[in-house]
Motif scaffolding. Structure first.
Motif, PDB file in Angstrom:
ATOM      1  N   MET A   1       0.742  -1.678  -0.189  1.00  0.00           N
ATOM      2  CA  MET A   1       0.141   0.368   0.497  1.00  0.00           C
ATOM      3  C   MET A   1       0.783   0.915  -0.330  1.00  0.00           C
ATOM      4  O   MET A   1       2.170   1.610   0.704  1.00  0.00           O
ATOM      5  N   HIS A   2       0.775   2.609  -0.939  1.00  0.00           N
ATOM      6  CA  HIS A   2       1.314   3.376  -1.027  1.00  0.00           C
ATOM      7  C   HIS A   2       0.626   4.261  -0.069  1.00  0.00           C
ATOM      8  O   HIS A   2       0.222   4.299   0.562  1.00  0.00           O
ATOM      9  N   ALA A   3       2.131   5.272   0.153  1.00  0.00           N
ATOM     10  CA  ALA A   3       1.544   6.400   1.505  1.00  0.00           C
ATOM     11  C   ALA A   3       0.101   7.480   1.020  1.00  0.00           C
ATOM     12  O   ALA A   3      -0.750   7.813   2.119  1.00  0.00           O
ATOM     13  N   LYS A   4       0.239   7.998  -0.332  1.00  0.00           N
ATOM     14  CA  LYS A   4      -1.170   8.329  -0.440  1.00  0.00           C
ATOM     15  C   LYS A   4      -2.512   7.255  -0.526  1.00  0.00           C
ATOM     16  O   LYS A   4      -3.592   7.631   0.079  1.00  0.00           O
ATOM     17  N   GLN A   5      -3.036   6.149  -0.597  1.00  0.00           N
ATOM     18  CA  GLN A   5      -3.728   5.837  -0.113  1.00  0.00           C
ATOM     19  C   GLN A   5      -3.660   5.243   1.607  1.00  0.00           C
ATOM     20  O   GLN A   5      -4.375   5.379   1.997  1.00  0.00           O
ATOM     21  N   LEU A   6      -2.697   5.225   2.371  1.00  0.00           N
ATOM     22  CA  LEU A   6      -2.788   5.342   3.189  1.00  0.00           C
ATOM     23  C   LEU A   6      -3.408   7.012   3.539  1.00  0.00           C
ATOM     24  O   LEU A   6      -4.361   6.615   4.508  1.00  0.00           O
ATOM     25  N   ARG A   7      -3.165   7.978   3.858  1.00  0.00           N
ATOM     26  CA  ARG A   7      -3.565   9.405   3.210  1.00  0.00           C
ATOM     27  C   ARG A   7      -5.193   9.139   3.295  1.00  0.00           C
ATOM     28  O   ARG A   7      -5.551   9.406   3.986  1.00  0.00           O
TER      29      ARG A   7
ATOM     30  N   ARG B   1      -3.153  -7.319 -10.599  1.00  0.00           N
ATOM     31  CA  ARG B   1      -2.784  -7.034  -9.581  1.00  0.00           C
ATOM     32  C   ARG B   1      -2.140  -8.474  -8.525  1.00  0.00           C
ATOM     33  O   ARG B   1      -0.936  -8.522  -7.793  1.00  0.00           O
TER      34      ARG B   1
ATOM     35  N   ASN C   1       3.950  -6.922  -9.088  1.00  0.00           N
ATOM     36  CA  ASN C   1       4.882  -5.637  -8.797  1.00  0.00           C
ATOM     37  C   ASN C   1       4.324  -4.931 -10.071  1.00  0.00           C
ATOM     38  O   ASN C   1       5.196  -3.372 -10.584  1.00  0.00           O
TER      39      ASN C   1
ATOM     40  N   PRO D   1       2.466  -0.815 -11.562  1.00  0.00           N
ATOM     41  CA  PRO D   1       2.146  -0.172 -10.870  1.00  0.00           C
ATOM     42  C   PRO D   1       0.972   0.313 -10.960  1.00  0.00           C
ATOM     43  O   PRO D   1       0.152  -0.313 -11.302  1.00  0.00           O
ATOM     44  N   GLU D   2       0.349   1.241  -9.058  1.00  0.00           N
ATOM     45  CA  GLU D   2      -0.928   0.911  -9.191  1.00  0.00           C
ATOM     46  C   GLU D   2      -1.840   2.074 -10.632  1.00  0.00           C
ATOM     47  O   GLU D   2      -1.518   3.205 -10.831  1.00  0.00           O
TER      48      GLU D   2
END
Length: 87
Positions: A1-7, A79, A84, A86-87
């Motif tokens: 999970m990316h930081a943007k999704q976590l936000r 996915r 691997n 990209p989203e």
């Protein structure tokens, strides 16, 4: 999970948990709460903190599920087979 999704997950959940905490304890006294029939003898600030963290975790779970359901099935399946990508 990316930081943007976590936000996307954590920030709205934090805001809703704060509102629910304020609304809930505006009408409930933390000293009168019982848990499974037992009187909870924690301090008010402990009850506020624990309940806020529970609310926040539950709303983060709701946000994460909503974010997962927003992906089209083809992207989810891609996915699963190629983690691997990209989203």
């Amino acid at each position: 999970m990316h930081a943007k999704q976590l936000r996307w997950i954590a920030w709205p959940a934090f805001l809703v948990a704060a509102v629910l905490e304020a609304m809930g304890f505006a009408v409930l006294d933390p000293q009168s709460l019982t848990l499974l029939g037992w009187q909870v003898d924690w301090s008010r600030s402990t009850v506020y903190s624990v309940s806020f963290l529970i609310f926040w975790c539950m709303f983060m779970l709701c946000s994460a599920i909503t974010l997962q359901l927003a992906y089209p099935p083809t992207q989810v399946n891609a996915r699963l087979h190629h983690p691997n990508l990209p989203e």
